[in-house]
Design an enzyme around this catalytic site. Structure first.
Site, PDB file in Angstrom:
ATOM      1  CG  HIS A 260      39.614  43.440  39.389  1.00 52.23           C
ATOM      2  ND1 HIS A 260      40.188  43.849  38.334  1.00 52.23           N
ATOM      3  CD2 HIS A 260      39.955  44.016  40.106  1.00 52.23           C
ATOM      4  CE1 HIS A 260      41.907  44.684  38.486  1.00 52.23           C
ATOM      5  NE2 HIS A 260      42.003  44.851  39.344  1.00 52.23           N
ATOM      6  CG  HIS A 390      45.070  45.934  47.940  1.00 52.50           C
ATOM      7  ND1 HIS A 390      43.479  44.971  47.122  1.00 52.50           N
ATOM      8  CD2 HIS A 390      46.019  45.969  46.837  1.00 52.50           C
ATOM      9  CE1 HIS A 390      43.502  46.545  45.904  1.00 52.50           C
ATOM     10  NE2 HIS A 390      44.883  46.579  46.062  1.00 52.50           N
TER      11      HIS A 390
END
Length: 411
Positions: A260, A390
């Site tokens: 993150h 992703h």
């Protein structure tokens, strides 16, 4: 492995190397091939796929909202790239979002469904962030349901999730909008930042961008900066840090999640660009987030990013997942454009080398989602090949200007 990889003289950045660019397009095309032809569930929504790209056998498969919405987003990107067949997948996903995930009685969007109806009928900020992303992406490609979905999700976010006093969203409700907890999370707000930028790009409405900037200011400008650019995940209702929270390891692991930090590094540079480069702190923060993720999150002995660290920066979940590496590639590409340096270029190349060796499944297609600490494939958290989002963005982000969402920058 050392912290700064030893490579031959760098020469032309790979992002401008014709062969590398062709290789990236090939990888993106391979991902589309893997997902496109087996993912549609005729009963609605999308199948989860196994290692070979076949629907995972289940008598009554569950469809989660982040999978539905990400498919819409990814195949909107495919449409912009001129890939035939993507429009049918967008249609399928948008119809399922509107007719199944949307709660026509209470408003909002339920987390998961099976053939009988809602399986988990909670209303999660994380899922609603991806509804906004899907609606924004669908609008860019002119889908007829996009404006209706975009107006609806915007109203739901306004009325139920957005907390003006904090400049962020609350987390979770029951189906009839009773608060489920006092938990506040950065993950849902990070993905909402991504979606708010996409909505701004699709509509030109400044409120979306203003809210994205406020979330970034809270999560990164206030909290991560005070933690030496470690991104805290879990908070109390007043947005004070909750160091002791332990939740589901897939979405809310204890401690910090270096993937993150990498995701935020890219999002901050995109936000800085879209906002007219007004917030000088954002590029500096992006560089620090990337540096810290390499310094603390990268396994210097075996390579790969540890999934989660404890508050003493020790690996807590030593699995190596695909998505942190994918986000690192996107962050390195953005940084290499906005802050050119040998460090960022070297890591861009190293990350793709790791991905090619260990994550891309050259035999069956797709990317392996999970590796043990020793880099052997595992299935502790994920089963099959769970995601296109992703990996696809990692392949495509380096090919286009580092100034906006893929749905904005693809010509």
């Amino acid at each position: 492995m050392t912290n700064e990889p030893v490579l031959p003289p760098l020469g032309t950045p790979w992002r401008f190397n014709r062969f590398h660019r062709e290789w990236l397009l090939e990888q993106a095309s391979n991902l589309f091939d893997f997902f496109q032809h087996g993912v549609i569930n005729p009963a609605g929504g999308f199948f989860d796929l196994d290692d070979a790209g076949e629907p995972i056998a289940a008598a009554n498969p569950v469809r989660q909202i982040h999978n539905t919405t990400r498919m819409v987003h990814c195949f909107a990107i495919g449409t912009l790239l001129g890939r035939p067949g993507c429009d049918a997948i967008i249609d399928h996903g948008m119809e399922y979002l509107w007719k199944a995930h949307r709660d026509a009685q209470n408003g909002g969007y339920v987390w998961s469904l099976n053939n009988d109806g809602p399986k988990d009928d909670t209303k999660q900020a994380y899922g609603h962030a991806f509804v906004l992303l899907a609606a924004s992406s669908a609008k860019v490609v002119g889908h007829p349901l996009a404006d209706r979905l975009l107006a609806d999700i915007t109203q739901i976010l306004d009325e139920h999730f957005w907390e003006e006093q904090h400049g962020a969203v609350t987390e979770e409700f029951t189906r009839d909008w009773q608060p489920l907890s006092q938990y506040r999370g950065q993950n849902s707000n990070m993905h909402l930042t991504e979606a708010l930028m996409a909505a701004f790009e699709a509509t030109g409405e400044r409120t979306y961008l203003d809210r994205a900037e406020r979330i970034a200011g809270l999560i990164i400008g206030r909290h991560a900066a005070s933690l030496d650019y470690r991104v805290a995940e879990h908070f109390h209702a007043d947005w004070s840090l909750d160091r002791h929270y332990r939740g589901d390891d897939m979405f809310r692991p204890y401690g910090t999640t270096p993937g993150h930090w990498l995701e935020w590094a890219r999002l901050l540079l995109q936000l800085w660009s879209l906002g007219g480069q007004r917030h000088a702190w954002m590029p500096d923060a992006a560089r620090e987030l990337f540096r810290q993720s390499i310094e603390l999150g990268w396994d210097k002995n075996r390579s790969g990013f540890f999934y989660a660290l404890d508050w003493d920066d020790r690996p807590r979940l030593s699995l190596k997942l695909w998505w942190p590496c994918a986000e690192a590639i996107g962050a390195a590409a953005f940084l290499a454009e906005h802050s050119p340096s040998d460090f960022h270029e070297q890591w861009y190349r190293t990350l793709w080398g790791f991905t090619d060796r260990h994550l891309i499944d050259h035999r069956h297609g797709g990317w392996r989602p999970e590796l043990n600490e020793d880099l052997t494939p595992s299935a502790t958290v994920f089963t099959g090949k769970p995601d296109l989002y992703h990996a696809l963005q990692a392949c495509l982000i380096p090919l286009f200007p580092a100034t906006g969402s893929l749905t904005k920058v693809i010509p």
